[in-house]
Design an enzyme around this catalytic site. Structure first.
Site, PDB file in Angstrom:
ATOM      1  CG  ASP A   1      31.451  29.498  42.016  1.00 50.55           C
ATOM      2  OD1 ASP A   1      31.471  29.545  43.259  1.00 50.55           O
ATOM      3  OD2 ASP A   1      32.446  29.745  41.299  1.00 50.55           O
TER       4      ASP A   1
ATOM      5  CE1 TYR B   1      36.794  32.787  38.426  1.00 52.63           C
ATOM      6  CE2 TYR B   1      34.455  32.344  38.648  1.00 52.63           C
ATOM      7  CZ  TYR B   1      35.766  32.061  38.972  1.00 52.63           C
ATOM      8  OH  TYR B   1      36.033  31.024  39.838  1.00 52.63           O
TER       9      TYR B   1
ATOM     10  CE  LYS C   1      34.907  31.314  43.663  1.00 47.94           C
ATOM     11  NZ  LYS C   1      34.006  31.534  42.516  1.00 47.94           N
TER      12      LYS C   1
ATOM     13  CG  HIS D   1      39.166  33.917  43.896  1.00 53.09           C
ATOM     14  ND1 HIS D   1      38.582  34.503  42.806  1.00 53.09           N
ATOM     15  CD2 HIS D   1      39.364  32.619  43.546  1.00 53.09           C
ATOM     16  CE1 HIS D   1      38.443  33.604  41.839  1.00 53.09           C
ATOM     17  NE2 HIS D   1      38.920  32.451  42.262  1.00 53.09           N
TER      18      HIS D   1
END
Length: 316
Positions: free
Chosen positions: A43, A48, A77, A110
């Site tokens: 994931d 990130y 996302k 997201h």
């Protein structure tokens, strides 16, 4: 490994490796270790800021023969600054380039929050765009379009309430295939999980261990961390397991997928072994009694003005 079948027929492994809060120099080793162990679900997310290292790990693993691309489920996302229809495909293509992939298995919106393009994290009200200007329905319509173009096999949402899922579904005639939300015994969200099941939406649990490493980031004080909860500890002792393994097994037993994050090889292996742990009906009932409706990731970082609030974000 148990899988969950999405509406389009694709099958998501129930247990995956989360990469939120994984530093770029650590996430490469974590993904390689996970794939060597047998994980087949990774994931990711643009925000990130480690997709290039995840991609390097994926492609090195494919080259080494640890796994084949078609065997590994990769989720990423759409970040909040790319909700405008013309920004959806470029954002997805950027993630694909960083990950070194031709397609994603699943692409998610997201958050149901819109930011000015180019804003990673807001510092004030001026960084937000009201959803009246960039409706979730229009963003979702273009998520469906990129899926139809073959860039993502499946598309879904994250942090969406039941009402939000129903709105985008009614507007386009197609419901999201998945919804990734915070789920753990302190925040069980039974009504949302049941609604997703009714709507044919597969649920993925993030922060399944209670997100202990985000307490400082969120300004949160966890008086009894979930991993130290006496009920969870008692169940773990009875099964000769760790509390983390009990929490992961609980998520799988509920019919959700689960994505615990770790960069520690031993913990990654321990989490993977949780897929073989079977909890009893008594265990599940005892855990059900722990619900506090307590969010560890409460979305308060979006409440910098009047545009977004707990009421609008969570439908609470």
């Amino acid at each position: 490994m148990k899988t969950l079948e999405l509406r389009g027929g694709t099958k998501m492994p129930a247990l995956g490796l989360g990469t939120w809060k994984s530093e770029p120099e650590e996430v490469y080793s974590a993904v390689r270790a996970a794939l060597e162990l047998g994980y087949r679900h990774i994931d990711c997310a643009a925000i990130y800021q480690n997709e290039e290292d995840v991609g390097r790990a994926l492609n090195d693993a494919f080259t080494a023969g640890d796994a084949k691309r078609e065997e590994v489920w990769v989720t990423s996302k759409l970040w909040n600054d790319s909700h405008a229809p013309e920004q959806v495909r470029p954002a997805l293509e950027t993630s694909l380039r960083k990950l070194g992939l031709d397609y994603l298995d699943l692409y998610l919106i997201h958050w149901p929050v819109a930011l000015r393009h180019g804003v990673a994290l807001p510092t004030g009200p001026e960084d937000f765009i009201p959803l009246s200007e960039v409706p979730l329905e229009s963003t979702w319509a273009f998520m469906l379009e990129v899926s139809g173009q073959g860039l993502a096999k499946s598309v879904g949402v994250s942090n969406f309430s039941e009402g939000m899922i129903e709105r985008v579904s009614e507007a386009t005639g197609r419901a999201p295939e998945a919804n990734q939300v915070e789920l753990h015994p302190y925040l069980q969200q039974d009504a949302l999980v049941a609604a997703c099941k009714r709507l044919g939406v597969v649920v993925t649990a993030y922060s399944p261990l209670g997100s202990p490493d985000s307490a400082a980031m969120m300004g949160r004080r966890d008086e009894v961390p979930l991993l130290a909860n006496p009920t969870i500890s008692s169940i773990a002792e009875a099964h000769g397991a760790t509390t983390g393994q009990v929490l992961i097994a609980w998520a799988i037993a509920r019919g959700t997928s689960v994505i615990p994050k770790s960069v520690n090889p031993a913990r990654i292996a321990e989490n993977f072994a949780a897929a073989d742990l079977t909890l009893s009906a008594g265990d599940m009932a005892a855990i059900a009694a722990l619900d506090q409706h307590r969010r560890m990731v409460d979305g308060s970082f979006w409440f910098l003005g009047e545009t977004y609030s707990p009421e609008t974000l969570w439908d609470d």
